[in-house]
Design a protein around this motif. Structure first.
Motif, mmCIF file in Angstrom:
data_model
loop_
_atom_site.group_PDB
_atom_site.id
_atom_site.type_symbol
_atom_site.label_atom_id
_atom_site.label_comp_id
_atom_site.label_asym_id
_atom_site.label_seq_id
_atom_site.Cartn_x
_atom_site.Cartn_y
_atom_site.Cartn_z
ATOM 1 N N VAL A 1 0.849 -1.197 0.000
ATOM 2 C CA VAL A 1 0.000 0.000 0.000
ATOM 3 C C VAL A 1 0.880 1.240 0.000
ATOM 4 C CG1 VAL A 1 -1.762 1.292 1.278
ATOM 5 C CG2 VAL A 1 -1.865 -1.214 1.188
ATOM 6 N N GLU B 1 -3.123 0.313 -3.767
ATOM 7 C CA GLU B 1 -2.578 -1.009 -3.453
ATOM 8 C C GLU B 1 -2.074 -1.658 -4.733
ATOM 9 O OE1 GLU B 1 -4.274 -5.361 -2.062
ATOM 10 O OE2 GLU B 1 -5.369 -3.555 -1.468
ATOM 11 N N ARG C 1 -7.548 2.426 -2.868
ATOM 12 C CA ARG C 1 -8.153 2.098 -1.567
ATOM 13 C C ARG C 1 -8.805 3.311 -0.932
ATOM 14 N NH1 ARG C 1 -5.341 -2.374 1.604
ATOM 15 N NH2 ARG C 1 -5.682 -0.927 3.317
#
Length: 181
Positions: A102, A112, A152
């Motif tokens: 990440v 990610e 994300r």
């Protein structure tokens, strides 16, 4: 410190001999803050959704250091976006990144690492000329592939933003290991 050199989106669609008939590989830098959402960089498109785009391939990152290598090999300038990348990054080993790693870009965006880019005939046609012949094999063999990213946490990024590796799953394959796997 790793940082974002450029954020790129499609400049124009080009006719292409592939099955879709056009390609959106011609990406160019966008000035200022750019929104990155779950499906990628605002204002970007993918001509072939079968092979590009979607949540697991929302953003494509390519390293400035790898682009510099290819500039030397091809004997020409390869500006940000030339590889079809959305993010040109510097100071980060994209091919050595672990699947599931990440990154935080700027203050809010988190991405990610999901998979390596697989070079295709459209990319070879984009390279063009003598360099385009055998390009898929040459690009693959060199292992300077770049990585697809899942978003994300959405937000805005801009050229110059710092990139921080927030987490990296120990023992996970790297982008290059997954490709060669």
């Amino acid at each position: 410190m790793p940082h974002l050199v450029a954020v790129c989106a499609v400049h124009t669609l080009h006719p292409d001999a592939g099955s879709v008939g056009v390609t959106a590989i011609d990406k160019r830098p966008i000035e200022g803050a750019v929104r990155v959402g779950k499906l990628g960089v605002r204002a970007d498109v993918q001509a072939s959704r079968k092979h590009h785009g979607g949540p697991d391939k929302a953003v494509y990152a390519y390293a400035h250091e790898d682009a510099a290598f290819w500039e030397g090999e091809l004997g020409r300038e390869l500006p940000s976006g030339w590889f079809g990348e959305n993010l040109r990054v510097e100071g980060l080993d994209v091919n050595g990144a672990r699947i599931g790693e990440v990154w935080r870009i700027g203050d809010t965006v988190e991405v990610e690492v999901t998979m390596p880019r697989t070079p295709c005939a459209t990319f070879a046609r984009w390279v063009g000329g003598a360099a385009g012949r055998g390009w898929v094999k040459r690009f693959s063999d060199e292992g300077r592939l770049g990585a697809y990213l899942r978003v994300r946490r959405a937000g805005e990024v801009r050229a110059g933003d710092a990139i921080e590796v927030v987490s990296s799953p120990e023992g996970a394959q790297t982008v290059l290991e997954m490709y060669r796997g």
